[in-house]
Design an enzyme around this catalytic site. Structure first.
Site, PDB file in Angstrom:
ATOM      1  CG  ASN A   1      -1.823  -0.995   1.293  1.00  0.00           C
ATOM      2  OD1 ASN A   1      -2.989  -1.586   0.364  1.00  0.00           O
ATOM      3  ND2 ASN A   1      -2.280  -1.449   2.749  1.00  0.00           N
TER       4      ASN A   1
ATOM      5  CE1 TYR B   1      12.198   6.046  11.309  1.00  0.00           C
ATOM      6  CE2 TYR B   1      12.723   3.579  12.216  1.00  0.00           C
ATOM      7  CZ  TYR B   1      13.416   5.199  12.629  1.00  0.00           C
ATOM      8  OH  TYR B   1      13.246   6.160  13.423  1.00  0.00           O
TER       9      TYR B   1
END
Ligand code: NAD
Length: 470
Positions: free
Chosen positions: A323, A376
């Site tokens: 997503n 991240y």
């Protein structure tokens, strides 16, 4: 954000309820409230041990007596010859460790020089030292093992035994954290013997309250000059990115506490908060986006030579990869990683003083990985590879570059987590609590010091030995 459970279990009612129900009571960690002291262990008893071939007795005794510690030994222990010989040569007194019921103050730290352990059988000397002593370490105690770094061992038996110590330390750290005691390992490479003072001071003091189960490698540094840790940041100029709040604000504060002139940098949208944070510590604000193409030139133009650069600015844009938009990927990669490389590249040309030290903030998310954080996690793992890759470049200039990988730290970033994952994230470590921004700042300040010259290209986890990615 407050850890309400920890506060509750330390209230009179909470304490008796927790004990009645058998609930865990996270220890209250003792943290620094003053700059690095000259003699942080003044009148503090420390038990010393070593294996019979220990090679670090002299620098160890010098550092511990310089810190003011009362040095104790258990005379029955085998393997004390190197320590006794070094003590005699340096005229350092060694006292016997009193029996637990003697009424004498308990020893606050156990330090073992295992640098000579040459075989699995000799690991028995490590067991013999710690096994009877470990139950008497008081709250907020310190356990420290020194070993020869496995990469510096040529012999198979030595390398095996040195690596075995990592598992020993990590396991013992999980046993002793309940009362706030930490357990860590310093691995010394050939040539690193002269750089032990600052790491010993860090690990044995209140400045490392949330560091446990970790190993730190200390190596040689051909171009650095030895200095003492206390006072070593006096008059240094430090740039801290993302300094308006959270961990960055704490880093700025601790560097200023140690006497550095701090320039706090943050995104222009945070100029107000940055101004307030800098006003509190007498620092200067620089409103600048780390991803600005000319960020390095602007920094160099606004500062007069930097001794310390801390790359702390970071963002999360969590989404499962399926997503995740390209914008979410690009934003995190640009701020958390690409900007560090670009700014350093520019500052290496102009803006860094000789001997400059760089510290980058990684994350245990870059070590263990986390669903929803491919962007991240990639940046934070990239930081670990980057400091390793740049170590030699900085060493050539007399400086160093390292990373700090925080675990769960109580900040706005973690306060924004849903309550369930937040509570789990906070407890799954050996100290059963989240760290504070100050804990990261203390590790950064240590690594920012020229006294830590032997530490270069390393990543130090400050996570209370979080079980995630351990
Ligand atoms: P935070 O969100 O409270 O603070 C981050 C700061 O960076 C903010 O002041 C923000 O304005 C600044 N910033 C963001 N983008 C910027 C840009 N483009 N230019 C300049 N400044 C920018 O976060 P924090 O929790 O204090 O985290 C600080 C660092 O520690 C981050 O790198 C983060 O990834 C890392 N970290 C935090 C935790 C934790 O538990 N909080 C754990 C692991 C790692």
């Amino acid at each position: 954000m407050n850890d309400r459970y920890l506060e509750f279990t330390h209230s009179p009612f909470g304490k008796s309820l927790a004990s009645m129900l058998g609930l865990p009571t996270p220890p209250r960690l003792r943290r620094a409230d003053a700059p690095w002291a000259d003699r942080p262990l003044e009148a503090t008893p420390v038990v010393l041990g070593g294996d019979s071939g220990a090679a670090l007795a002299a620098p160890l005794l010098k550092a511990l007596s310089g810190m003011g510690a009362i040095l104790r030994i258990v005379p029955e222990h085998a393997g004390l010859a190197p320590i006794k010989a070094a003590a005699a040569q340096m005229s350092v007194a060694l006292a016997g460790n009193p029996a637990p019921d003697s009424g004498e103050p308990r020893s606050q730290a156990l330090v073992f020089d295992a640098s000579g352990v040459a075989s699995p059988a000799q690991l028995r000397e490590v067991y013999d030292f710690f096994q009877p002593l470990v139950r008497n370490v008081p709250g907020n105690g310190r356990i420290l093992v020194l070993s020869r770094a496995p990469q510096s061992c040529i012999d198979v038996g030595r390398k095996t035994a040195a690596t075995a110590l990592r598992g020993f330390v990590r396991s013992l750290a999980k046993e002793v954290g309940k009362n706030g005691t930490t357990c860590n390992l310093i691995e010394v490479e050939t040539g690193g013997e002269g750089w032990l003072d600052a790491p010993l001071r860090f690990f044995l003091s209140v400045h490392s309250a949330y560091v446990s189960g970790q190993l730190l490698t200390v190596g040689a540094h051909a171009k650095a000059t030895a200095v003492a840790l206390p006072g070593s940041l006096q008059g240094k100029t430090a740039l801290v990115t993302g300094a308006a709040r959270g961990i960055g604000a704490a880093i700025a504060e601790v560097l200023a506490r140690e006497g550095a002139r701090v320039i706090g940098m943050d995104h222009p949208s945070q100029e107000g908060a940055l101004g307030e944070t800098m006003a509190k510590i007498g620092g200067r604000g620089l409103a600048l986006d780390v991803t600005a193409p000319d960020a390095a030139e602007r920094i160099a133009a606004e500062t007069e030579g930097l001794d310390i650069v801390v790359h702390n600015a970071g963002v999360t844009r969590d989404k499962m990869l399926r997503n995740m938009t390209p914008q979410q990927w690009d934003m995190v990669l640009n701020i958390n990683l690409a900007a560090i490389l670009r700014i350093n590249e520019g500052l290496l040309k102009k803006g860094l003083n000789g001997g400059a030290r760089v510290v980058c903030i990684s994350s245990i998310g870059g070590i263990g990985g986390n669903a929803g954080q491919t962007n991240y996690g990639a940046t934070k793992a990239g930081v670990i590879g980057y400091v390793d890759a740049m170590a030699e470049t900085l060493a050539q200039r007399g400086g160093a570059i390292n990373a700090v990988a925080p675990g769960f730290i109580e900040t706005q970033m973690t306060a924004a987590m849903p309550v369930g994952p937040r509570e789990v994230g906070r407890r799954i470590n050996s100290l059963s609590q989240g760290g504070l921004p100050q804990d990261i700042a203390e590790a950064v300040a240590f690594l920012a010091s020229p006294a830590a010259a032997g530490v270069n290209g390393r990543t130090l986890r400050v996570c209370g030995q979080n079980w995630f990615g351990a």
